[in-house]
Design an enzyme around this catalytic site. Structure first.
Site, short mmCIF file in Angstrom:
data_model
loop_
_atom_site.label_atom_id
_atom_site.label_comp_id
_atom_site.label_asym_id
_atom_site.label_seq_id
_atom_site.Cartn_x
_atom_site.Cartn_y
_atom_site.Cartn_z
N LYS A 92 12.37 6.20 -7.66
CA LYS A 92 12.63 7.26 -8.66
C LYS A 92 12.96 8.58 -7.97
O LYS A 92 13.94 9.24 -8.31
CB LYS A 92 11.40 7.47 -9.58
N ARG A 145 7.04 4.74 3.72
CA ARG A 145 7.62 6.02 3.25
C ARG A 145 7.10 7.20 4.07
O ARG A 145 5.92 7.27 4.41
CB ARG A 145 7.26 6.25 1.78
N ARG A 151 -2.45 1.78 -8.04
CA ARG A 151 -1.34 2.45 -8.73
C ARG A 151 -0.47 1.43 -9.48
O ARG A 151 0.02 1.71 -10.57
CB ARG A 151 -0.50 3.24 -7.72
P1 AP5 Z 1 10.59 6.79 -3.63
O1 AP5 Z 1 11.93 7.27 -4.06
O2 AP5 Z 1 9.66 7.75 -2.99
O3 AP5 Z 1 9.87 6.01 -4.84
P2 AP5 Z 1 9.20 6.56 -6.17
O4 AP5 Z 1 9.61 5.66 -7.28
O5 AP5 Z 1 9.46 8.02 -6.32
O6 AP5 Z 1 7.68 6.25 -5.82
P3 AP5 Z 1 6.38 7.17 -5.96
O7 AP5 Z 1 5.33 6.54 -5.09
O8 AP5 Z 1 6.69 8.60 -5.74
O9 AP5 Z 1 6.01 6.93 -7.43
P4 AP5 Z 1 4.69 7.20 -8.10
O10 AP5 Z 1 5.11 7.06 -9.51
O11 AP5 Z 1 3.56 6.34 -7.68
O12 AP5 Z 1 4.24 8.63 -7.54
P5 AP5 Z 1 4.25 10.08 -8.16
O13 AP5 Z 1 4.47 11.04 -7.07
O14 AP5 Z 1 5.10 10.15 -9.38
O15 AP5 Z 1 10.84 5.54 -2.64
C1 AP5 Z 1 9.76 4.94 -1.96
C2 AP5 Z 1 10.17 4.61 -0.51
O16 AP5 Z 1 11.18 3.62 -0.55
C3 AP5 Z 1 10.76 5.79 0.28
O17 AP5 Z 1 10.33 5.68 1.60
C4 AP5 Z 1 12.28 5.57 0.18
O18 AP5 Z 1 12.95 6.07 1.33
C5 AP5 Z 1 12.36 4.06 0.10
N1 AP5 Z 1 13.48 3.59 -0.74
C6 AP5 Z 1 13.92 4.11 -1.92
N2 AP5 Z 1 14.94 3.39 -2.40
C7 AP5 Z 1 15.15 2.39 -1.50
C8 AP5 Z 1 16.07 1.29 -1.44
N3 AP5 Z 1 16.98 1.10 -2.40
N4 AP5 Z 1 15.99 0.45 -0.39
C9 AP5 Z 1 15.07 0.65 0.59
N5 AP5 Z 1 14.19 1.66 0.58
C10 AP5 Z 1 14.21 2.51 -0.45
O19 AP5 Z 1 2.74 10.21 -8.67
C11 AP5 Z 1 1.67 10.29 -7.75
C12 AP5 Z 1 0.36 10.51 -8.49
O20 AP5 Z 1 0.40 11.76 -9.19
C13 AP5 Z 1 0.03 9.47 -9.57
O21 AP5 Z 1 -0.61 8.33 -9.05
C14 AP5 Z 1 -0.89 10.29 -10.50
O22 AP5 Z 1 -2.18 10.41 -9.96
C15 AP5 Z 1 -0.24 11.67 -10.47
N6 AP5 Z 1 0.79 11.83 -11.52
C16 AP5 Z 1 2.11 12.09 -11.33
N7 AP5 Z 1 2.75 12.18 -12.51
C17 AP5 Z 1 1.81 11.98 -13.48
C18 AP5 Z 1 1.85 11.94 -14.88
N8 AP5 Z 1 3.01 12.11 -15.55
N9 AP5 Z 1 0.70 11.70 -15.55
C19 AP5 Z 1 -0.47 11.52 -14.91
N10 AP5 Z 1 -0.57 11.54 -13.55
C20 AP5 Z 1 0.55 11.77 -12.84
MG MG Z 2 8.27 9.76 -6.27
#
Ligand code: AP5
Ligand code: MG
Length: 221
Positions: free
Chosen positions: A17, A131, A175
């Site tokens: 994402k 990552r 997660r």
């Molecule tokens: P990346 O693009 O970083 O993936 P992502 O989908 O953004 O994954 P996240 O871990 O950030 O999602 P998340 O939803 O768990 O975390 P968030 O920060 O929102 O890609 C991942 C890796 O893969 C990278 O190394 C990239 O280079 C690689 N990659 C990407 N595409 C690729 C491809 N095609 N091929 C190969 N490699 C690839 O949330 C974190 C925490 O915050 C949550 O757990 C929660 O506690 C809190 N939080 C955030 N938002 C909320 C909300 N709305 N409500 C409640 N709590 C929340």
């Molecule tokens: Mg992210």
């Protein structure tokens, strides 16, 4: 403002994402709103929000809806969102999605599309374990799939690359479970509203970017 991109990126942790949201920002001139990035900054700066959120983030649980919804409502009022926005990691629960509908309603806006990025669990774990994130500019890379030129150093700004605290094996498992229980129901929520587009998230980053742009092409002016 009527012609701007207003998109939600939905998908499990590690689906890509953040990676795709950053590329879409460039493509559509819209701003990425990542609630995860906002929360991690608040934790690093030890603000009241950060202090309240840290415990939830560190164990891979969702931060309570009440804390998140106000934050997003305020963020969407900022001037740069007039160019359009890519919501990355929000909404994450049905109540958050209902609140988003109300917020946008009040602003006289609606979403163009919700993209559900689909990636099997085995690939997710590989992506998250490798990552690295830039402490300074937030750029994302991967030690194997998208490696930086110099280990530990951001290609874009020279900042320090770090591993997120919630990218440990046990927290990743938690997660993924939280996603299945609390966030996956949003797929149906948005399908029923005719907004959902499924995106195959397996493949090269550039291939997925092309799929995302093709899916949005007709929807975003
Ligand atoms: P990346 O693009 O970083 O993936 P992502 O989908 O953004 O994954 P996240 O871990 O950030 O999602 P998340 O939803 O768990 O975390 P968030 O920060 O929102 O890609 C991942 C890796 O893969 C990278 O190394 C990239 O280079 C690689 N990659 C990407 N595409 C690729 C491809 N095609 N091929 C190969 N490699 C690839 O949330 C974190 C925490 O915050 C949550 O757990 C929660 O506690 C809190 N939080 C955030 N938002 C909320 C909300 N709305 N409500 C409640 N709590 C929340
Ligand atoms: Mg992210």
């Amino acid at each position: 403002m009527a012609g701007a991109a207003r998109v939600v990126l939905l998908g499990p942790p590690g689906a890509g994402k953040g990676t795709q949201a950053k590329l879409l920002q460039e493509e559509f001139g819209a701003v990425q709103i990542s609630t995860g990035d906002i929360l991690r900054r608040a934790v690093a700066e030890q603000t009241p929000l950060g202090k309240a959120a840290a415990e939830f983030i560190n164990r891979g649980a969702l931060v309570p809806d009440g804390l998140i919804v106000n934050l997003v409502a305020e963020r969407l009022k900022e001037k740069d969102c007039e160019k359009g926005f890519i919501l990355d990691g929000f909404p994450r629960t049905i109540p958050q999605a209902e609140s988003l509908d109300e917020i946008l309603n009040r602003m006289g806006l609606n979403l163009n599309s919700v993209l559900s990025v689909q990636v099997p669990q085995k690939i997710i774990v590989e992506r998250l374990a490798g990552r690295r994130t830039c402490r300074k500019c937030g750029a994302l890379c991967h030690v194997i799939f998208n490696p930086p030129k110099q280990t530990g150093v951001c290609d874009r700004c020279g900042g320090e690359l770090y591993q997120r605290a919630d990218d440990q094996e046990l927290t990743i498992a938690n997660r993924l479970q939280v996603y299945e229980n609390q966030t996956a129901p949003l797929v149906d929520y948005y399908r029923q509203r005719g907004l959902l587009r499924a995106i195959d998230g397996v493949g090269e980053i550039a291939q997925i970017r092309a799929r995302v742009i093709a899916a949005l092409g007709a929807l975003v002016p």
